[in-house]
Motif scaffolding. Structure first.
Motif, PDB file in Angstrom:
ATOM      1  N   TYR A 127       0.818  -1.210   0.000  1.00  0.00           N
ATOM      2  CA  TYR A 127       0.000   0.000   0.000  1.00  0.00           C
ATOM      3  C   TYR A 127       0.857   1.267   0.000  1.00  0.00           C
ATOM      4  O   TYR A 127       0.351   2.363   0.179  1.00  0.00           O
ATOM      5  CB  TYR A 127      -0.980  -0.009   1.181  1.00  0.00           C
ATOM      6  CG  TYR A 127      -2.015  -1.098   1.053  1.00  0.00           C
ATOM      7  CD1 TYR A 127      -2.771  -1.224  -0.109  1.00  0.00           C
ATOM      8  CD2 TYR A 127      -2.240  -1.999   2.076  1.00  0.00           C
ATOM      9  CE1 TYR A 127      -3.711  -2.224  -0.251  1.00  0.00           C
ATOM     10  CE2 TYR A 127      -3.189  -3.004   1.944  1.00  0.00           C
ATOM     11  CZ  TYR A 127      -3.924  -3.104   0.782  1.00  0.00           C
ATOM     12  OH  TYR A 127      -4.859  -4.096   0.648  1.00  0.00           O
ATOM     13  N   ARG A 128       2.156   1.119  -0.231  1.00  0.00           N
ATOM     14  CA  ARG A 128       3.032   2.294  -0.348  1.00  0.00           C
ATOM     15  C   ARG A 128       2.712   3.090  -1.606  1.00  0.00           C
ATOM     16  O   ARG A 128       2.862   4.292  -1.651  1.00  0.00           O
ATOM     17  CB  ARG A 128       4.503   1.872  -0.369  1.00  0.00           C
ATOM     18  CG  ARG A 128       5.015   1.347   0.961  1.00  0.00           C
ATOM     19  CD  ARG A 128       6.505   1.038   0.904  1.00  0.00           C
ATOM     20  NE  ARG A 128       6.876   0.164  -0.202  1.00  0.00           N
ATOM     21  CZ  ARG A 128       6.815  -1.167  -0.180  1.00  0.00           C
ATOM     22  NH1 ARG A 128       6.390  -1.780   0.892  1.00  0.00           N
ATOM     23  NH2 ARG A 128       7.181  -1.880  -1.219  1.00  0.00           N
ATOM     24  N   ARG A 183      -6.644  -5.751  -3.766  1.00  0.00           N
ATOM     25  CA  ARG A 183      -6.755  -4.662  -4.731  1.00  0.00           C
ATOM     26  C   ARG A 183      -7.971  -3.767  -4.512  1.00  0.00           C
ATOM     27  O   ARG A 183      -7.935  -2.591  -4.840  1.00  0.00           O
ATOM     28  CB  ARG A 183      -6.807  -5.238  -6.150  1.00  0.00           C
ATOM     29  CG  ARG A 183      -5.554  -5.957  -6.620  1.00  0.00           C
ATOM     30  CD  ARG A 183      -4.360  -5.042  -6.863  1.00  0.00           C
ATOM     31  NE  ARG A 183      -4.660  -3.817  -7.569  1.00  0.00           N
ATOM     32  CZ  ARG A 183      -4.906  -3.695  -8.868  1.00  0.00           C
ATOM     33  NH1 ARG A 183      -4.873  -4.753  -9.652  1.00  0.00           N
ATOM     34  NH2 ARG A 183      -5.180  -2.518  -9.387  1.00  0.00           N
ATOM     35  N   VAL A 184      -9.075  -4.312  -3.968  1.00  0.00           N
ATOM     36  CA  VAL A 184     -10.324  -3.554  -3.848  1.00  0.00           C
ATOM     37  C   VAL A 184     -10.471  -2.859  -2.497  1.00  0.00           C
ATOM     38  O   VAL A 184     -10.916  -1.709  -2.426  1.00  0.00           O
ATOM     39  CB  VAL A 184     -11.533  -4.480  -4.122  1.00  0.00           C
ATOM     40  CG1 VAL A 184     -12.838  -3.816  -3.757  1.00  0.00           C
ATOM     41  CG2 VAL A 184     -11.550  -4.901  -5.581  1.00  0.00           C
ATOM     42  N   LEU A 185     -10.111  -3.533  -1.424  1.00  0.00           N
ATOM     43  CA  LEU A 185     -10.320  -2.976  -0.081  1.00  0.00           C
ATOM     44  C   LEU A 185      -9.140  -2.083   0.300  1.00  0.00           C
ATOM     45  O   LEU A 185      -8.357  -2.393   1.192  1.00  0.00           O
ATOM     46  CB  LEU A 185     -10.529  -4.107   0.928  1.00  0.00           C
ATOM     47  CG  LEU A 185     -11.741  -4.999   0.650  1.00  0.00           C
ATOM     48  CD1 LEU A 185     -11.845  -6.091   1.695  1.00  0.00           C
ATOM     49  CD2 LEU A 185     -13.031  -4.195   0.574  1.00  0.00           C
ATOM     50  N   LEU A 186      -9.059  -0.965  -0.360  1.00  0.00           N
ATOM     51  CA  LEU A 186      -7.907  -0.074  -0.247  1.00  0.00           C
ATOM     52  C   LEU A 186      -8.063   0.941   0.878  1.00  0.00           C
ATOM     53  O   LEU A 186      -9.185   1.316   1.239  1.00  0.00           O
ATOM     54  CB  LEU A 186      -7.724   0.682  -1.562  1.00  0.00           C
ATOM     55  CG  LEU A 186      -7.411  -0.171  -2.783  1.00  0.00           C
ATOM     56  CD1 LEU A 186      -7.433   0.696  -4.039  1.00  0.00           C
ATOM     57  CD2 LEU A 186      -6.071  -0.863  -2.625  1.00  0.00           C
ATOM     58  N   PRO A 187      -6.922   1.440   1.378  1.00  0.00           N
ATOM     59  CA  PRO A 187      -6.982   2.588   2.294  1.00  0.00           C
ATOM     60  C   PRO A 187      -7.671   3.747   1.569  1.00  0.00           C
ATOM     61  O   PRO A 187      -7.413   4.005   0.398  1.00  0.00           O
ATOM     62  CB  PRO A 187      -5.507   2.916   2.564  1.00  0.00           C
ATOM     63  CG  PRO A 187      -4.736   1.707   2.148  1.00  0.00           C
ATOM     64  CD  PRO A 187      -5.546   1.012   1.106  1.00  0.00           C
ATOM     65  N   GLY A 188      -8.573   4.397   2.275  1.00  0.00           N
ATOM     66  CA  GLY A 188      -9.335   5.483   1.676  1.00  0.00           C
ATOM     67  C   GLY A 188     -10.662   5.015   1.106  1.00  0.00           C
ATOM     68  O   GLY A 188     -11.573   5.802   0.923  1.00  0.00           O
ATOM     69  N   PHE A 189     -10.778   3.720   0.815  1.00  0.00           N
ATOM     70  CA  PHE A 189     -12.059   3.163   0.363  1.00  0.00           C
ATOM     71  C   PHE A 189     -12.693   2.325   1.465  1.00  0.00           C
ATOM     72  O   PHE A 189     -13.844   2.530   1.825  1.00  0.00           O
ATOM     73  CB  PHE A 189     -11.886   2.312  -0.895  1.00  0.00           C
ATOM     74  CG  PHE A 189     -13.132   1.550  -1.244  1.00  0.00           C
ATOM     75  CD1 PHE A 189     -14.212   2.206  -1.808  1.00  0.00           C
ATOM     76  CD2 PHE A 189     -13.244   0.190  -0.973  1.00  0.00           C
ATOM     77  CE1 PHE A 189     -15.396   1.512  -2.099  1.00  0.00           C
ATOM     78  CE2 PHE A 189     -14.414  -0.513  -1.265  1.00  0.00           C
ATOM     79  CZ  PHE A 189     -15.485   0.158  -1.828  1.00  0.00           C
TER      80      PHE A 189
END
Length: 192
Positions: free
Chosen positions: A54-55, A98-104
């Motif tokens: 997630y960098r 890929r889908v459960l991202l920081p910010g989402f």
């Protein structure tokens, strides 16, 4: 109460008992008047590898953007997949990466060990098949895949309650047994 249900089928194969369970669940939920959308992860076009962690967030492919929108709109999430080597198939794990991202799905708080959960207000039901008897998976293996799914993925993002149904022993199951489980999946859909 009618719900918006998103069914995510995580078996990578084209012919599987998981696909039949998903069909039965969708039929039951549709018969009950719920609005149902289904995503078969195997049909999505995306790179399941999180190359930089997630960098550096990779640009999302159109199928993943659509999946995020479907996740946002759903009241109830249903995940159907096989348990392999104690956990979910790699393709499904790549989908989550890929889908459960920081910010989402969540956001870490500055200078804190805590985070904000962005997918609150949703419930989930996991149906996972396995060749191990569920009682053995629970007592001897300590539910590794179920703990990952419930605690470190769904609840981490704010989704609760999370119900998990383990379906096993699939490998040697007679047709009468699989037919009963398909009936149960349809009943789960009707009662969602």
């Amino acid at each position: 109460m009618k719900k918006r249900i998103l069914v995510i089928m995580g078996h990578p194969g084209t012919q599987s008992f998981c696909a039949s369970l998903a069909d039965a669940y969708v039929q039951g939920a549709t018969d009950a008047g719920h609005a149902v959308q289904r995503i078969d992860v195997r049909d999505l076009v995306f790179d399941p590898i999180l190359h930089e962690g997630y960098r550096q967030i990779q640009a999302l492919e159109p199928d993943l953007l659509a999946a995020q929108q479907a996740l946002k709109e759903a009241d109830h999430l249903v995940f159907i997949y096989p348990t392999w080597w104690g956990g979910m198939p790699a393709l499904l794990k790549g989908f989550f990466d890929r889908v459960l991202l920081p910010g989402f799905a969540f956001k870490y708080r500055a200078n804190s060990v805590w985070w904000d959960k962005y997918l609150t207000g949703k419930s989930a039901h996991v149906l996972t098949t396995m060749d191990t008897p569920p009682w053995y998976f629970r007592l001897f293996y300590r539910n590794p895949g179920n703990n990952q799914m419930r605690r470190t993925i769904l609840e981490f993002c704010g989704i609760r309650p999370v119900r998990i149904t383990c379906i096993g022993r699939v490998h040697s199951a007679p047709a009468s047994w699989t037919a009963r489980w398909l009936d149960k999946a349809a009943a789960f859909g009707r009662r969602a």
